[in-house]
Design a protein around this motif. Structure first.
Motif, short mmCIF file in Angstrom:
data_model
loop_
_atom_site.label_atom_id
_atom_site.label_comp_id
_atom_site.label_asym_id
_atom_site.label_seq_id
_atom_site.Cartn_x
_atom_site.Cartn_y
_atom_site.Cartn_z
N ASP A 359 0.82 -1.30 0.12
CA ASP A 359 0.08 0.00 0.00
C ASP A 359 1.04 1.08 -0.25
N GLN A 360 2.23 1.08 0.79
CA GLN A 360 2.71 2.41 0.87
C GLN A 360 3.74 2.64 -0.59
N PHE A 361 3.86 1.35 -1.09
CA PHE A 361 4.83 1.59 -2.40
C PHE A 361 3.79 2.17 -3.50
N ALA A 362 2.25 1.86 -3.29
CA ALA A 362 1.45 2.60 -4.20
C ALA A 362 1.25 3.85 -4.18
N THR A 381 -7.17 2.89 -7.74
CA THR A 381 -6.22 3.79 -7.18
C THR A 381 -7.29 4.99 -7.07
N PRO A 382 -6.89 5.98 -5.99
CA PRO A 382 -7.74 7.12 -5.75
C PRO A 382 -8.12 8.02 -6.92
N THR A 383 -9.25 8.72 -7.00
CA THR A 383 -9.72 9.24 -8.17
C THR A 383 -10.00 10.80 -7.91
N SER A 384 -9.96 11.35 -6.67
CA SER A 384 -10.11 12.53 -6.22
C SER A 384 -9.00 13.71 -6.46
N LEU A 419 -22.21 22.22 8.33
CA LEU A 419 -21.60 21.32 7.41
C LEU A 419 -21.49 21.64 6.07
N ILE A 420 -20.46 21.71 5.61
CA ILE A 420 -20.55 22.29 4.06
C ILE A 420 -19.62 21.31 3.20
N PRO A 421 -20.38 20.53 2.33
CA PRO A 421 -19.48 19.58 1.43
C PRO A 421 -18.64 20.40 0.43
N MET A 422 -17.61 19.89 0.03
CA MET A 422 -16.73 20.53 -1.10
C MET A 422 -17.46 20.03 -2.32
N LYS A 423 -17.47 20.73 -3.28
CA LYS A 423 -17.89 20.44 -4.68
C LYS A 423 -17.03 19.44 -5.57
N VAL A 424 -16.80 18.20 -4.91
CA VAL A 424 -15.92 17.32 -5.65
C VAL A 424 -16.82 15.91 -5.82
N ALA A 425 -16.30 15.07 -6.24
CA ALA A 425 -16.66 13.90 -6.40
C ALA A 425 -16.60 13.14 -5.07
N PRO A 426 -17.58 12.14 -4.39
CA PRO A 426 -17.43 11.39 -3.54
C PRO A 426 -16.16 10.61 -3.17
N LEU A 427 -15.75 10.65 -2.24
CA LEU A 427 -14.50 9.74 -1.94
C LEU A 427 -14.61 8.27 -1.87
N SER A 428 -13.68 7.70 -2.67
CA SER A 428 -13.95 6.19 -2.61
C SER A 428 -13.04 5.50 -1.76
N PRO A 429 -13.20 4.15 -1.63
CA PRO A 429 -12.49 3.67 -0.58
C PRO A 429 -10.98 3.70 -1.00
N GLY A 430 -10.42 3.72 -2.07
CA GLY A 430 -9.00 4.09 -2.48
C GLY A 430 -8.76 5.30 -2.19
N ASP A 431 -9.43 6.21 -2.20
CA ASP A 431 -9.15 7.70 -1.77
C ASP A 431 -8.91 7.59 -0.06
N MET A 432 -9.68 6.93 0.41
CA MET A 432 -9.73 7.09 2.21
C MET A 432 -8.41 6.35 2.30
N ARG A 433 -8.05 5.25 1.72
CA ARG A 433 -6.91 4.30 2.22
C ARG A 433 -5.77 5.41 1.67
N THR A 434 -5.94 6.09 0.59
CA THR A 434 -4.46 6.89 0.34
C THR A 434 -4.42 8.01 1.14
N LEU A 435 -5.47 8.80 1.72
CA LEU A 435 -5.39 9.77 2.48
C LEU A 435 -5.05 9.48 3.93
#
Length: 462
Positions: A359-362, A381-384, A419-435
């Motif tokens: 995961d870290q290498f990715a 892989t992350p899309t955001s 609570l104010i959401p950012m105007k971007v696509a929802p976070l995927s599992p890959g996004d959360m793992r990366t962050l």
């Protein structure tokens, strides 16, 4: 493939020197191995393929002559009893072989491996310059580790050759068996083989300091006694090179500590902090073209910070030193694999397969480790295109009190209680793992995987 048979060899097959004659011609055929069995034609291995030689079958008397000429009475008795015997055998100063004698169907068999010259350079092997600097040290302990077949002996041979060509010293090697032949250049080299020149590593090491060595190479450290002699020699002014069958630098230190009972470990940790100069761990990775293999190198040079962690037995914290220290003599397997990937020497898939932490290498391959906010677009892989530090910076700029990150929703700020959401696509599992994984240290990641929750602090540069 048909190999040429010299007339001199044909003539020698009728003498008591038949097997030695076959061994002497291996270099002519560029053969790595010789295979002999009673009542079978000799064969050799050339470029990986076993090729039968157009020669008469090897006879029992050929083996009898060879055993009589080369083995002591004790060794012959041991072979007769056990049916197996490993030995070293020299024809000339430059021709040496590792030989296995065995029984098959009641008959004698022999497999001989030509031992290559140790004239190897760091450049030819693609080894880092930091390793060359280690070889130029006058004293201390250097450990080369890795699984069987990872190139440990080759790296040690390059280090010995470098010392041999740059320093007037006495180099004593204790090996089982001798893997590379070294000839005196600037240094005096004494190569001792366990089994033929000495009964064991422990027996050879017991007297090695009386041979006035400057450099001591130990083929393998297997127990506490061997480790203790290596530490003592390193602490008293010798340069000691040794190998262990461990897969990375931290496991190497954990293995050494495990040799000793609990009440001795504090002293061992202190001795290691004073004597250890570096750990080099290796893995051989198939290249992108599939034709060769290239070495991925993890290096842990004993900086003052490393020595302090070692002295305090805080070994797990060395993971973060390997990942984050900017010292040129320190690099993790993941960083080494990343460099090989960026140089197109290995594929992304091979990098992940051989990484200590895939995961870290990715993350590193996508730029997270260097603060780059763009990602390579690949499957799963992350899309955001977001990174945690950029999100926290944006949180401060918006005067938000909180940042909420959840799979299936975009990042959400709490501003003045709302609570104010950012105007971007929802976070995927890959996004959360990366962050998450781009932020946590190795111990924190381990704790999170076990407990499934974690509290931690993160500071921005400003």
């Amino acid at each position: 493939m048909q190999l040429e048979i010299p007339d001199l060899l044909l003539q020698a097959l009728d003498t008591s020197e038949a097997i030695n004659a076959l061994l002497s011609h291996m270099e002519t055929w560029r053969a790595s191995d010789l295979f002999l069995s009673e009542d079978k034609q000799p064969a050799v291995r050339v470029n990986g393929s076993v090729v039968a030689l157009e020669l008469p079958v090897t006879q029992g008397k050929h083996f009898e002559d060879f055993l009589q000429q080369t083995l002591t009475a004790e060794a012959r008795a041991r072979f007769a009893q056990d049916g197996d015997l490993d030995m070293g055998h020299s024809l000339t100063h430059s021709q040496r072989f590792r030989i296995n004698l065995h029984r098959q169907k009641g008959a004698t068999g022999l497999v001989a491996r030509a031992i290559p010259t140790g004239n190897l350079s760091f450049e030819d092997l693609g080894l880092p310059t930091s390793l060359q600097k280690m070889a130029e040290l006058q004293r201390g302990l250097i450990l080369v580790t890795g699984a069987t077949g990872s190139g440990k002996s080759t790296t040690l041979a390059a280090m010995v050759h470098h010392i041999n060509t740059h320093r007037q010293a006495h180099i004593v090697t204790i090996e089982e068996p001798i893997e590379f032949i070294h000839h005196d250049i600037k240094s005096r080299i004494t190569q001792r083989e366990v089994g033929s020149d000495t009964t064991s590593f422990h027996a050879a090491l017991k007297h090695v300091v009386r041979e006035s060595p400057d450099v001591i190479l130990i083929g393998e450290m297997r127990d506490m006694e061997t480790m203790q002699v290596a530490l003592s020699a390193a602490l008293t002014g010798h340069l000691v090179l040794a190998t262990l069958h461990t897969i990375n630098a931290v496991q190497t230190l954990q293995r050494i500590m495990s040799y000793y009972p609990e009440h001795l470990r504090h002293q061992v940790a202190t001795d290691l902090s004073l004597s250890l100069r570096g750990i080099v761990s290796q893995r051989l990775i198939p290249t992108s073209d599939g034709e060769q293999r290239v070495a991925a190198i993890e290096m842990l040079t004993a900086t003052p910070a490393v020595a302090q962690l070692l002295r305090q037995q805080r070994l797990t914290e060395l993971h973060d030193v390997l990942e984050n220290d900017n010292d040129p003599g320190i690099q993790s397997f993941n960083l080494s694999l990343l460099k090989l990937y960026q140089q197109d020497q290995i594929t992304y898939e091979m990098g992940q397969a051989y990484a200590t932490n895939p995961d870290q290498f990715a993350l590193m391959a996508r730029g997270m480790a260097t603060g780059v906010a763009t990602f390579r677009q690949e499957a799963n892989t992350p899309t955001s295109g977001l990174d945690i530090k950029s999100l926290l910076q944006l949180t401060m700029e918006q005067n938000a009190s909180d940042l909420h990150l959840t799979v299936g929703r975009p990042p959400i700020f709490r501003i003045n209680g709302s609570l104010i959401p950012m105007k971007v696509a929802p976070l995927s599992p890959g996004d959360m793992r990366t962050l998450l994984y781009s932020t946590l240290s190795t111990p924190q990641r381990t704790n999170y995987q076990l407990e499934r929750e974690i509290d931690f602090a993160l500071a921005l540069e400003n």
